[in-house]
Design a protein around this motif. Structure first.
Motif, PDB file in Angstrom:
ATOM      1  N   THR A 261    -108.367  67.932 -80.884  1.00  0.00           N
ATOM      2  CA  THR A 261    -107.700  67.922 -79.251  1.00  0.00           C
ATOM      3  C   THR A 261    -107.619  66.466 -78.926  1.00  0.00           C
ATOM      4  N   GLY A 262    -106.968  66.089 -77.830  1.00  0.00           N
ATOM      5  CA  GLY A 262    -106.609  64.922 -77.373  1.00  0.00           C
ATOM      6  C   GLY A 262    -107.882  64.251 -76.918  1.00  0.00           C
ATOM      7  N   ASN A 263    -108.722  64.855 -76.258  1.00  0.00           N
ATOM      8  CA  ASN A 263    -110.054  64.450 -75.930  1.00  0.00           C
ATOM      9  C   ASN A 263    -111.063  64.211 -76.917  1.00  0.00           C
ATOM     10  N   GLU A 264    -110.880  64.928 -78.151  1.00  0.00           N
ATOM     11  CA  GLU A 264    -111.714  64.569 -79.350  1.00  0.00           C
ATOM     12  C   GLU A 264    -111.214  63.411 -79.948  1.00  0.00           C
ATOM     13  N   ILE A 265    -109.919  63.101 -80.008  1.00  0.00           N
ATOM     14  CA  ILE A 265    -109.492  61.867 -80.487  1.00  0.00           C
ATOM     15  C   ILE A 265    -109.805  60.768 -79.493  1.00  0.00           C
ATOM     16  N   GLY A 280    -110.814  48.018 -73.123  1.00  0.00           N
ATOM     17  CA  GLY A 280    -109.259  48.302 -72.795  1.00  0.00           C
ATOM     18  C   GLY A 280    -108.971  49.700 -72.438  1.00  0.00           C
ATOM     19  N   LYS A 281    -107.929  50.252 -72.630  1.00  0.00           N
ATOM     20  CA  LYS A 281    -107.753  51.582 -71.996  1.00  0.00           C
ATOM     21  C   LYS A 281    -106.572  52.364 -73.047  1.00  0.00           C
ATOM     22  N   ILE A 282    -106.912  53.726 -73.184  1.00  0.00           N
ATOM     23  CA  ILE A 282    -105.934  54.346 -73.973  1.00  0.00           C
ATOM     24  C   ILE A 282    -105.256  55.519 -73.116  1.00  0.00           C
ATOM     25  N   TYR A 283    -104.017  55.572 -73.208  1.00  0.00           N
ATOM     26  CA  TYR A 283    -103.086  56.469 -72.478  1.00  0.00           C
ATOM     27  C   TYR A 283    -101.857  56.914 -73.091  1.00  0.00           C
ATOM     28  N   CYS A 284    -102.212  57.605 -74.210  1.00  0.00           N
ATOM     29  CA  CYS A 284    -101.038  57.995 -75.388  1.00  0.00           C
ATOM     30  C   CYS A 284    -100.668  59.254 -74.771  1.00  0.00           C
ATOM     31  N   HIS A 285     -99.033  59.696 -75.185  1.00  0.00           N
ATOM     32  CA  HIS A 285     -98.723  60.769 -74.847  1.00  0.00           C
ATOM     33  C   HIS A 285     -97.530  61.285 -75.776  1.00  0.00           C
ATOM     34  N   PRO A 286     -97.312  62.568 -75.851  1.00  0.00           N
ATOM     35  CA  PRO A 286     -96.007  63.135 -76.738  1.00  0.00           C
ATOM     36  C   PRO A 286     -94.890  62.637 -76.181  1.00  0.00           C
ATOM     37  N   THR A 287     -93.908  62.332 -76.747  1.00  0.00           N
ATOM     38  CA  THR A 287     -92.420  61.896 -76.251  1.00  0.00           C
ATOM     39  C   THR A 287     -91.472  62.596 -77.114  1.00  0.00           C
ATOM     40  N   SER A 293     -93.532  64.182 -73.119  1.00  0.00           N
ATOM     41  CA  SER A 293     -93.255  65.557 -73.608  1.00  0.00           C
ATOM     42  C   SER A 293     -94.118  66.527 -73.845  1.00  0.00           C
ATOM     43  N   ALA A 294     -94.000  67.623 -74.411  1.00  0.00           N
ATOM     44  CA  ALA A 294     -95.190  68.692 -74.618  1.00  0.00           C
ATOM     45  C   ALA A 294     -96.155  68.300 -75.650  1.00  0.00           C
ATOM     46  N   GLY A 295     -97.228  68.625 -75.357  1.00  0.00           N
ATOM     47  CA  GLY A 295     -98.355  68.357 -76.203  1.00  0.00           C
ATOM     48  C   GLY A 295     -99.524  67.776 -75.598  1.00  0.00           C
ATOM     49  N   THR A 296    -100.610  67.487 -76.521  1.00  0.00           N
ATOM     50  CA  THR A 296    -102.036  67.186 -75.872  1.00  0.00           C
ATOM     51  C   THR A 296    -101.867  65.603 -75.687  1.00  0.00           C
ATOM     52  N   VAL A 297    -102.324  65.056 -74.571  1.00  0.00           N
ATOM     53  CA  VAL A 297    -102.532  63.716 -74.220  1.00  0.00           C
ATOM     54  C   VAL A 297    -103.734  63.134 -74.543  1.00  0.00           C
ATOM     55  N   ILE A 298    -103.794  61.771 -75.072  1.00  0.00           N
ATOM     56  CA  ILE A 298    -105.205  61.083 -75.331  1.00  0.00           C
ATOM     57  C   ILE A 298    -105.316  60.052 -74.385  1.00  0.00           C
ATOM     58  N   PRO A 308    -108.763  66.925 -68.227  1.00  0.00           N
ATOM     59  CA  PRO A 308    -108.832  68.366 -68.101  1.00  0.00           C
ATOM     60  C   PRO A 308    -107.539  69.054 -68.502  1.00  0.00           C
ATOM     61  N   VAL A 309    -107.637  70.127 -69.250  1.00  0.00           N
ATOM     62  CA  VAL A 309    -106.554  70.806 -69.799  1.00  0.00           C
ATOM     63  C   VAL A 309    -105.667  70.162 -70.857  1.00  0.00           C
ATOM     64  N   LEU A 310    -104.986  69.256 -70.168  1.00  0.00           N
ATOM     65  CA  LEU A 310    -103.948  68.611 -71.140  1.00  0.00           C
ATOM     66  C   LEU A 310    -104.405  67.725 -72.377  1.00  0.00           C
ATOM     67  N   GLY A 311    -105.698  67.623 -72.096  1.00  0.00           N
ATOM     68  CA  GLY A 311    -106.478  66.849 -73.246  1.00  0.00           C
ATOM     69  C   GLY A 311    -107.189  68.059 -74.082  1.00  0.00           C
ATOM     70  N   ASP A 312    -107.241  69.320 -73.809  1.00  0.00           N
ATOM     71  CA  ASP A 312    -107.910  70.185 -74.461  1.00  0.00           C
ATOM     72  C   ASP A 312    -107.105  70.779 -75.483  1.00  0.00           C
ATOM     73  N   MET A 313    -105.781  70.514 -75.373  1.00  0.00           N
ATOM     74  CA  MET A 313    -104.709  71.267 -76.498  1.00  0.00           C
ATOM     75  C   MET A 313    -105.071  70.391 -77.831  1.00  0.00           C
ATOM     76  N   PRO A 314    -104.696  71.142 -78.906  1.00  0.00           N
ATOM     77  CA  PRO A 314    -104.743  70.347 -80.346  1.00  0.00           C
ATOM     78  C   PRO A 314    -103.644  69.346 -80.722  1.00  0.00           C
ATOM     79  N   LEU A 315    -103.701  68.491 -81.379  1.00  0.00           N
ATOM     80  CA  LEU A 315    -102.721  67.554 -81.845  1.00  0.00           C
ATOM     81  C   LEU A 315    -101.770  68.484 -82.770  1.00  0.00           C
ATOM     82  N   LEU A 316    -100.682  68.198 -82.577  1.00  0.00           N
ATOM     83  CA  LEU A 316     -99.597  69.312 -83.424  1.00  0.00           C
ATOM     84  C   LEU A 316     -98.956  68.184 -84.281  1.00  0.00           C
TER      85      LEU A 316
END
Length: 384
Positions: A261-265, A280-287, A293-298, A308-316
């Motif tokens: 999941t994004g949160n695990e990463i 620093g800070k991490i704020y990666c996203h699908p594009t 775009s659609a997918g988990t956020v890191i 919450p929620v968006l970071g709980d999805m698996p990385l595709l």
């Protein structure tokens, strides 16, 4: 999936024909293991035919997009849901289920044939940034960041591209990125941009282009040399800051494991950052299909312990991601800690089983040298 004209389900845009501008009348799609059906109709006939197919196929469940938090799985309008439920009746409405990853994966998946075009778009984005962060456009002591932003807008249009967000150019200070309140006035929200770019400034851009149903997202840094200086005169502390954020990019890519999941990463990345002494800070996203775009956020800028929620999805796999982040580094020559921000797009390479840069990454500063001309940015030709 069902929608009225101009009230489309978010997934519609990933499934429509290239020549189709929008849904028409009521546009309804049914996807079954045995095949797919589509209707463009403004009468009750669509429901009669739909019920007939359902009666024949007898699906045990019917997925609909009504998730409360995931935008790409919540595109079915409330009014349309009421209409469908009433038209199909309790027999079929009771079989409605929520399967958010179905919609997410449809939008997120990028077919191989899109990559060469996406790489060309990324090359264009880099070229625009490189020209913007040069002495062709920037005259220290005269050109403002707003001037550069407007030049970038003009360049996008001159090349027949568009964009999904306004170009941003900032002078980096110990406060980092200027905060812009939606309630502030125009002059208040651009205080840091009021003065011109000066010699010795570290400048930053957040920039993307849109074309062919794809979107890019890039952040690069530039340094304004003093008159007569060369790349050898870039402060050592700034060079080290860029190397540090490059290392942070590597840490993120190494930890982006398919299925996590994004949160695990995010947790794994932050632990490794701590071990290596990186702040620093991490704020990666699908594009790709969309800018965000659609997918988990890191991570998100304000959510570094998990999203919450968006970071709980698996990385595709078979997706594009923007590796967006910054590393803090103390620059002795400036006697201050600066944020070194970077953003580059990556794609999942099936052959290597890893995330690869779409076009590359910034490993050297874009240098603004002493201006060779007194022309203003508005007088510079827009052709590359």
């Amino acid at each position: 999936m069902s929608q009225r004209e101009y009230a489309e389900d978010t997934v519609f845009w990933a499934l429509k024909d290239a020549t189709q501008f929008s849904a028409r009348r009521r546009t309804t799609h049914l996807f079954l293991q045995s095949g797919a059906y589509s209707w463009i109709d403004n009468t009750a006939d669509v429901w009669t035919e739909l019920k007939s197919i359902l009666a024949e196929e007898q699906p045990q469940s019917i997925a609909i997009n009504t998730h409360s938090e995931i935008a790409f799985a919540s595109g079915l309008h409330a009014g349309e849901l009421d209409t469908i439920s009433d038209a199909l009746g309790r027999e079929w409405a009771d079989r409605f289920v929520l399967e958010p990853m179905l919609a997410v994966e449809v939008v997120a998946t990028m077919v191989p044939a899109r990559l060469p075009w996406y790489r060309r778009m990324q090359e264009t984005a880099w070229a625009i940034i490189e020209e913007a962060f040069s002495d062709k456009i920037i005259v220290p002591g005269k050109t403002t960041t707003l001037d550069v932003e407007w030049w970038m807008r003009d360049k996008i249009q001159s090349l027949n591209y568009t964009t999904w967000f306004q170009p941003g150019v900032n002078i980096m200070t110990e406060q980092g990125f200027p905060m812009r309140s939606k309630f502030s006035t125009k002059s208040e929200s651009r205080v840091s941009e009021a003065g011109p770019i000066q010699y010795g400034d570290l400048i930053h851009t957040d920039f993307g282009v849109t074309a062919l149903g794809l979107n890019t997202d890039t952040q690069h840094l530039g340094y304004v040399l003093y008159p007569g200086e060369t790349e050898a005169n870039v402060p050592r502390g700034m060079i080290e800051g860029l190397k540090k954020v490059n290392r942070l990019q590597d840490i993120v890519r190494e930890n982006m494991k398919i299925g996590m999941t994004g949160n695990e990463i995010l947790k794994a990345v932050r632990e490794q950052m701590h071990d290596e002494g990186i702040e620093g800070k991490i704020y990666c996203h699908p594009t790709g299909e969309w800018g965000h775009s659609a997918g988990t956020v890191i991570g998100m800028t304000n959510l570094q312990d998990g999203v919450p929620v968006l970071g709980d999805m698996p990385l595709l796999k078979d997706t594009y991601y923007s590796i967006e982040l910054y590393a803090e580094h103390f620059v002795p020559e400036k006697n201050r800690t600066l944020q070194f921000a970077q953003e580059e797009d990556v794609y999942w390479d099936v052959k290597t089983g890893s995330w690869e840069w779409v076009y590359g990454r910034q490993e050297e500063f874009l240098l603004i040298r002493s201006p060779a001309t007194s022309k203003s940015w508005a007088e510079v030709p827009t052709e590359l």
